[in-house]
Every structure is written in structure tokens, then in C-alpha cells.
Design a protein around this motif. Structure first.
Motif, PDB file in Angstrom:
ATOM      1  N   THR A  84       0.844  -1.191   0.000  1.00 41.86           N
ATOM      2  CA  THR A  84       0.000   0.000   0.000  1.00 41.86           C
ATOM      3  C   THR A  84       0.878   1.239   0.000  1.00 41.86           C
ATOM      4  N   ALA A  85       0.603   2.168  -0.921  1.00 38.83           N
ATOM      5  CA  ALA A  85       1.314   3.446  -0.942  1.00 38.83           C
ATOM      6  C   ALA A  85       0.582   4.482  -0.102  1.00 38.83           C
ATOM      7  N   GLU A  86      -0.742   4.492  -0.197  1.00 40.21           N
ATOM      8  CA  GLU A  86      -1.554   5.433   0.582  1.00 40.21           C
ATOM      9  C   GLU A  86      -2.993   4.972   0.580  1.00 40.21           C
ATOM     10  N   PHE A  87      -3.732   5.426   1.600  1.00 45.89           N
ATOM     11  CA  PHE A  87      -5.171   5.215   1.588  1.00 45.89           C
ATOM     12  C   PHE A  87      -5.863   6.288   2.413  1.00 45.89           C
ATOM     13  N   LYS A  88      -7.147   6.449   2.115  1.00 46.07           N
ATOM     14  CA  LYS A  88      -8.012   7.346   2.874  1.00 46.07           C
ATOM     15  C   LYS A  88      -9.269   6.565   3.195  1.00 46.07           C
ATOM     16  N   SER A  89      -9.623   6.554   4.475  1.00 44.60           N
ATOM     17  CA  SER A  89     -10.842   5.855   4.868  1.00 44.60           C
ATOM     18  C   SER A  89     -11.840   6.852   5.429  1.00 44.60           C
ATOM     19  N   SER A  90     -13.101   6.584   5.167  1.00 39.85           N
ATOM     20  CA  SER A  90     -14.199   7.402   5.665  1.00 39.85           C
ATOM     21  C   SER A  90     -15.219   6.471   6.308  1.00 39.85           C
ATOM     22  N   PHE A  91     -15.700   6.870   7.484  1.00 41.12           N
ATOM     23  CA  PHE A  91     -16.664   6.055   8.216  1.00 41.12           C
ATOM     24  C   PHE A  91     -18.017   6.739   8.179  1.00 41.12           C
ATOM     25  N   LEU A  92     -19.015   6.020   7.686  1.00 36.98           N
ATOM     26  CA  LEU A  92     -20.345   6.559   7.459  1.00 36.98           C
ATOM     27  C   LEU A  92     -21.317   6.226   8.580  1.00 36.98           C
ATOM     28  N   ALA A  93     -21.021   5.156   9.309  1.00 37.09           N
ATOM     29  CA  ALA A  93     -21.900   4.707  10.394  1.00 37.09           C
ATOM     30  C   ALA A  93     -21.089   3.837  11.345  1.00 37.09           C
ATOM     31  N   PRO A  94     -21.534   3.699  12.590  1.00 40.76           N
ATOM     32  CA  PRO A  94     -20.830   2.820  13.523  1.00 40.76           C
ATOM     33  C   PRO A  94     -20.815   1.374  13.012  1.00 40.76           C
ATOM     34  N   ALA A  95     -19.746   0.673  13.319  1.00 42.07           N
ATOM     35  CA  ALA A  95     -19.593  -0.725  12.904  1.00 42.07           C
ATOM     36  C   ALA A  95     -20.338  -1.619  13.891  1.00 42.07           C
ATOM     37  N   ARG A  96     -21.646  -1.703  13.667  1.00 42.16           N
ATOM     38  CA  ARG A  96     -22.531  -2.487  14.534  1.00 42.16           C
ATOM     39  C   ARG A  96     -23.201  -3.545  13.659  1.00 42.16           C
ATOM     40  N   GLY A  97     -22.987  -4.812  13.996  1.00 39.37           N
ATOM     41  CA  GLY A  97     -23.591  -5.906  13.253  1.00 39.37           C
ATOM     42  C   GLY A  97     -23.052  -7.228  13.744  1.00 39.37           C
ATOM     43  N   SER A  98     -23.606  -8.311  13.226  1.00 40.48           N
ATOM     44  CA  SER A  98     -23.126  -9.637  13.616  1.00 40.48           C
ATOM     45  C   SER A  98     -21.946 -10.076  12.754  1.00 40.48           C
ATOM     46  N   ARG A  99     -21.858  -9.493  11.567  1.00 39.61           N
ATOM     47  CA  ARG A  99     -20.689  -9.733  10.701  1.00 39.61           C
ATOM     48  C   ARG A  99     -20.560  -8.560   9.750  1.00 39.61           C
ATOM     49  N   PHE A 100     -19.410  -8.549   9.048  1.00 40.02           N
ATOM     50  CA  PHE A 100     -19.087  -7.434   8.160  1.00 40.02           C
ATOM     51  C   PHE A 100     -18.526  -7.993   6.862  1.00 40.02           C
ATOM     52  N   ASN A 101     -18.972  -7.432   5.766  1.00 36.97           N
ATOM     53  CA  ASN A 101     -18.463  -7.812   4.450  1.00 36.97           C
ATOM     54  C   ASN A 101     -17.733  -6.630   3.843  1.00 36.97           C
ATOM     55  N   VAL A 102     -16.633  -6.922   3.171  1.00 36.05           N
ATOM     56  CA  VAL A 102     -15.862  -5.893   2.489  1.00 36.05           C
ATOM     57  C   VAL A 102     -15.698  -6.318   1.044  1.00 36.05           C
ATOM     58  N   THR A 135     -10.366   4.531  -0.254  1.00 36.52           N
ATOM     59  CA  THR A 135      -9.696   4.607  -1.555  1.00 36.52           C
ATOM     60  C   THR A 135      -8.216   4.421  -1.279  1.00 36.52           C
ATOM     61  N   ALA A 136      -7.531   3.716  -2.177  1.00 37.36           N
ATOM     62  CA  ALA A 136      -6.129   3.398  -1.925  1.00 37.36           C
ATOM     63  C   ALA A 136      -5.339   3.319  -3.219  1.00 37.36           C
ATOM     64  N   THR A 137      -4.065   3.597  -3.099  1.00 35.66           N
ATOM     65  CA  THR A 137      -3.112   3.421  -4.189  1.00 35.66           C
ATOM     66  C   THR A 137      -2.191   2.279  -3.797  1.00 35.66           C
ATOM     67  N   MET A 138      -2.130   1.260  -4.644  1.00 33.91           N
ATOM     68  CA  MET A 138      -1.296   0.093  -4.407  1.00 33.91           C
ATOM     69  C   MET A 138      -0.097   0.128  -5.348  1.00 33.91           C
ATOM     70  N   VAL A 139       1.036  -0.354  -4.853  1.00 37.96           N
ATOM     71  CA  VAL A 139       2.269  -0.374  -5.631  1.00 37.96           C
ATOM     72  C   VAL A 139       2.550  -1.800  -6.093  1.00 37.96           C
ATOM     73  N   VAL A 140       2.856  -1.941  -7.366  1.00 34.20           N
ATOM     74  CA  VAL A 140       3.297  -3.211  -7.930  1.00 34.20           C
ATOM     75  C   VAL A 140       4.805  -3.299  -7.650  1.00 34.20           C
ATOM     76  N   VAL A 141       5.216  -4.265  -6.834  1.00 32.36           N
ATOM     77  CA  VAL A 141       6.618  -4.384  -6.436  1.00 32.36           C
ATOM     78  C   VAL A 141       7.222  -5.596  -7.149  1.00 32.36           C
ATOM     79  N   GLN A 142       8.318  -5.340  -7.855  1.00 31.15           N
ATOM     80  CA  GLN A 142       9.031  -6.435  -8.530  1.00 31.15           C
ATOM     81  C   GLN A 142      10.524  -6.307  -8.224  1.00 31.15           C
TER      82      GLN A 142
END
Length: 149
Positions: A84-102, A135-142
Motif C-alpha cells: 500500500t502506498a496510501e489510503f483514505k478511509s471514511s466512516f459513514l456509520a458505527p460498525a454495529r452488526g453480527s458480521r461485516f463484508n468488504v 480509496t487506496a493506491t497500491m504499488v506493484v513491487v518487482q
């Protein structure tokens, strides 16, 4: 949008994900893989909550970052690794539930940088609601054995 993949990208992605001790510790599992897309799931765990009893933002962020990275990884050459080169996260609601999908997807692939996004949903019975975006920027590392080996 169609993407170019290399070899058995799905098996390679699952194998790499399974080597992550952090994801295992948090109880995060990969549920599906497609070109430029990855789906993860995690159960609610009281030992991963913050002071109000919601799943901690750091746990949700870790899941979204990992999903975004592996969505990018599905499009990388077989000798590449992802960071990962960078990311920005935004939270819209509390993480309340029995499970979470991404769910994560590639927005724009590139030879060096891959732009991605991830969305987290809380599941409570039949109800599902979006709780966070990343949102995130990923780096291809070789050519670096400490990343690709």
C-alpha cells in the motif's frame, strides 16, 4: 471493465492472503476473488471493539486495506508483490452488526500504481448497511525478494 490477469491469479491471491497472520488473528477471511475484485468477511468479535461496543475502526480499515490490496494483486504479474502506498478511509456509520463484508475493486490498473476502492457493510440479520469506504493506491513491487518472495 475487463482486466488482464496472469496465471492462476485466484489461487495465487488466496495463497498470499492465507499467509497473513494479521488477517487470521482478526478473523478476516477471503470469500471470493475475481479479476480486479476481492470479497472479505469478518464476524463481530467483542474483543475487537472500541469503548462504545462497535467493532474498532482499525479492524474495519485493516480489512478494507487488505481487500483493496488483493483486488490489485489479482492483476499483477506472477513475480510481483503488493504494498500500500496510501489510503483514505471514511466512516459513514458505527460498525454495529453480527458480521461485516468488504468488497474491493480496481478503479484503474497500471504497471506501477493501481488505484482501488473498498466498501464495508455491516450485516445484522437481514439488514445490511454501508459503514465505511476506502480509496487506496497500491504499488506493484518487482525485483525485491523481501516483498515478492
Amino acid at each position: 471493465m475487463s482486466f488482464t490477469t496472469y496465471g492462476d491469479y485466484a489461487a495465487r491471491t488466496r495463497d498470499s492472503f492465507d499467509r497473513q497472520a494479521a488477517m487470521r488473528t482478526l478473523g478476516i477471511a477471503i470469500t471470493d476473488v475475481a479479476p480486479g475484485r476481492v470479497w472479505l468477511t469478518l464476524p463481530f468479535r467483542a474483543d475487537l471493539t472500541q469503548q462504545h461496543g462497535f467493532l474498532h475502526a482499525a479492524v474495519i480499515t485493516a480489512a478494507m486495506d487488505s481487500a483493496a490490496g488483493y483486488a490489485a494483486y489479482t492483476l499483477m504479474p506472477e513475480d510481483a508483490g503488493v504494498l500500500t502506498a496510501e489510503f483514505k478511509s471514511s466512516f459513514l456509520a458505527p460498525a454495529r452488526g453480527s458480521r461485516f463484508n468488504v468488497e474491493a475493486r480496481v478503479l484503474k490498473p497500471g504497471r506501477t500504481l493501481i488505484f482501488t476502492e473498498a466498501v464495508a457493510h455491516a450485516i445484522d440479520g437481514a439488514a445490511e448497511r454501508e459503514i465505511a469506504r476506502l480509496t487506496a493506491t497500491m504499488v506493484v513491487v518487482q525485483g525485491r525478494a523481501d516483498v515478492t518472495g
